[in-house]
Write an enzyme that holds these catalytic residues in place. Structure first.
Site, PDB file in Angstrom:
ATOM      1  N   HIS A 151     -11.173   3.912   5.464  1.00  0.00           N
ATOM      2  CA  HIS A 151     -10.205   3.155   4.660  1.00  0.00           C
ATOM      3  C   HIS A 151      -8.770   3.512   5.038  1.00  0.00           C
ATOM      4  O   HIS A 151      -7.839   2.817   4.612  1.00  0.00           O
ATOM      5  CB  HIS A 151     -10.454   3.320   3.159  1.00  0.00           C
ATOM      6  CG  HIS A 151     -10.119   4.659   2.580  1.00  0.00           C
ATOM      7  ND1 HIS A 151     -10.122   4.897   1.223  1.00  0.00           N
ATOM      8  CD2 HIS A 151      -9.793   5.847   3.140  1.00  0.00           C
ATOM      9  CE1 HIS A 151      -9.793   6.146   0.976  1.00  0.00           C
ATOM     10  NE2 HIS A 151      -9.590   6.745   2.125  1.00  0.00           N
ATOM     11  N   HIS A 153      -0.153   3.772   1.554  1.00  0.00           N
ATOM     12  CA  HIS A 153      -0.523   4.357   2.836  1.00  0.00           C
ATOM     13  C   HIS A 153      -0.347   3.337   3.964  1.00  0.00           C
ATOM     14  O   HIS A 153      -0.431   2.127   3.734  1.00  0.00           O
ATOM     15  CB  HIS A 153      -1.977   4.830   2.800  1.00  0.00           C
ATOM     16  CG  HIS A 153      -2.290   5.705   1.617  1.00  0.00           C
ATOM     17  ND1 HIS A 153      -2.735   5.189   0.412  1.00  0.00           N
ATOM     18  CD2 HIS A 153      -2.211   7.045   1.458  1.00  0.00           C
ATOM     19  CE1 HIS A 153      -2.911   6.181  -0.452  1.00  0.00           C
ATOM     20  NE2 HIS A 153      -2.601   7.314   0.151  1.00  0.00           N
ATOM     21  N   ASP A 183      -3.525  -3.152  -2.007  1.00  0.00           N
ATOM     22  CA  ASP A 183      -4.229  -1.937  -2.401  1.00  0.00           C
ATOM     23  C   ASP A 183      -3.648  -1.502  -3.741  1.00  0.00           C
ATOM     24  O   ASP A 183      -2.436  -1.318  -3.862  1.00  0.00           O
ATOM     25  CB  ASP A 183      -4.013  -0.858  -1.337  1.00  0.00           C
ATOM     26  CG  ASP A 183      -4.831   0.397  -1.569  1.00  0.00           C
ATOM     27  OD1 ASP A 183      -5.024   0.775  -2.732  1.00  0.00           O
ATOM     28  OD2 ASP A 183      -5.249   1.024  -0.577  1.00  0.00           O
ATOM     29  N   ASP A 217       0.841  -1.191   0.000  1.00  0.00           N
ATOM     30  CA  ASP A 217       0.000   0.000   0.000  1.00  0.00           C
ATOM     31  C   ASP A 217       0.879   1.246   0.000  1.00  0.00           C
ATOM     32  O   ASP A 217       1.968   1.248   0.591  1.00  0.00           O
ATOM     33  CB  ASP A 217      -0.871  -0.010   1.264  1.00  0.00           C
ATOM     34  CG  ASP A 217      -2.094   0.887   1.178  1.00  0.00           C
ATOM     35  OD1 ASP A 217      -2.055   1.889   0.437  1.00  0.00           O
ATOM     36  OD2 ASP A 217      -3.083   0.600   1.874  1.00  0.00           O
TER      37      ASP A 217
END
Length: 302
Positions: A142, A127, A228, A125
């Site tokens: 999320h 993030h 993701d 990801d």
């Protein structure tokens, strides 16, 4: 032969842009079943969880006493059902593959996977997803699933959100390039294994991913993989809600997913944040199917 059970979780409760709820349909349309068949695995499609439209719900209902978490009541309902589906899939000897929807669904897939086993997690990801209602800059869940699963902050003792068999020392985040200040502090304080895009640039995707799996797999029964699509550079994956420039390339992503298969420790997986309303000719959804196939063993010379 491995059997993969596909579970759709078409939610956009946790996102800041509508459209990601169509992700499961886009991924299926992109050829997921055929790609997995090409990897030599059988598939069973369990269909989609029932998810009421966000427009029909109040985002501030059951708001936390501190901070902000939009649609938290609806997120809880979806994640409880997804957790049960994941746990049942594992009990049947199959591998659950959850399709998002936004990344808040990871709360459900992680809680189900770690319900009766010790698991590690590898988080591909841009993030960190370690915000809590008190630290979030947006209120979008999320950005909170990993914190929720680990019971951090306001998620402590939140039974529906916690993954009892997951420990921070078995979590590895790969490819970070957009991390909030509170998340960075938490990563340092809790000692998470965290690898930025700079680490990948310096060491290469293979070395970083292999080390991430070494961390995640220490003393556990299996690995949960969270993918993701905003992990990739927007040039490769344009159809995501929170794109961040400077992500991994198409080939690097495949190399990482091939390592997922080579570890022979995959217990559960989710693919999230495909937003076909922002995509180009379903390119990102089709890429998601290819990466799933690589994670389950598909190679150029199979």
């Amino acid at each position: 032969m491995t059997t993969v059970r596909i579970i759709g979780a078409p939610t956009d409760y946790g996102a800041n842009r509508r459209g990601v709820d169509m992700g499961p349909s886009a991924i299926r349309y992109g050829g997921l079943a055929d790609q997995l068949a090409g990897a030599g695995v059988e598939t069973v499609d369990a269909g989609d969880l029932h998810v009421p439209r966000a427009e029909e719900r109040d985002p501030d209902a059951d708001a936390p006493s501190e901070g902000e978490a939009k649609f938290i009541r609806e997120t809880e309902a979806v994640c409880r059902r997804l957790g049960d589906e994941v746990a049942a899939t594992l009990a049947d000897g199959e591998v659950p593959l959850a399709l998002g929807g936004d990344h808040s669904i990871a709360i459900g897939s992680l809680s189900g996977s770690a319900r009766d086993a010790d698991v590690g997690a590898v988080w591909f990801d841009a993030h960190a997803d370690l915000n809590t209602p008190a630290t979030t800059p947006s209120g979008n869940v999320h950005g909170m699933p990993l914190a929720a699963a680990l019971g951090i902050g306001e998620f402590a003792d939140t039974e529906w959100a916690n993954a009892p068999g997951l420990s921070p020392e078995n979590v590895a985040l790969v490819g970070l390039r957009s991390v909030d200040g509170a998340e960075a502090e938490l990563i340092r304080d809790r000692g998470f294994a965290a690898y930025t895009m700079s680490d990948i640039d310096e060491r290469g995707i293979t070395a970083v991913t292999e080390e991430a799996f070494e961390v995640a797999s220490a003393g556990v029964d299996g690995i949960h993989v969270s993918l993701d699509l905003d992990w990739l550079d927007p040039n490769a994956a344009p159809g995501v809600g929170t794109p961040v420039r400077g992500g991994v390339t198409y080939r690097e992503a495949h190399s990482a997913m091939e390592i997922v298969d080579e570890t022979d420790a995959l217990r559960s997986m989710e693919i999230v944040e495909v937003n076909p309303t922002l995509d180009q000719h379903n390119e990102t959804a089709e890429l998601a199917t290819e990466l799933a196939a690589s994670a389950f063993g598909k190679r150029v010379l199979y």
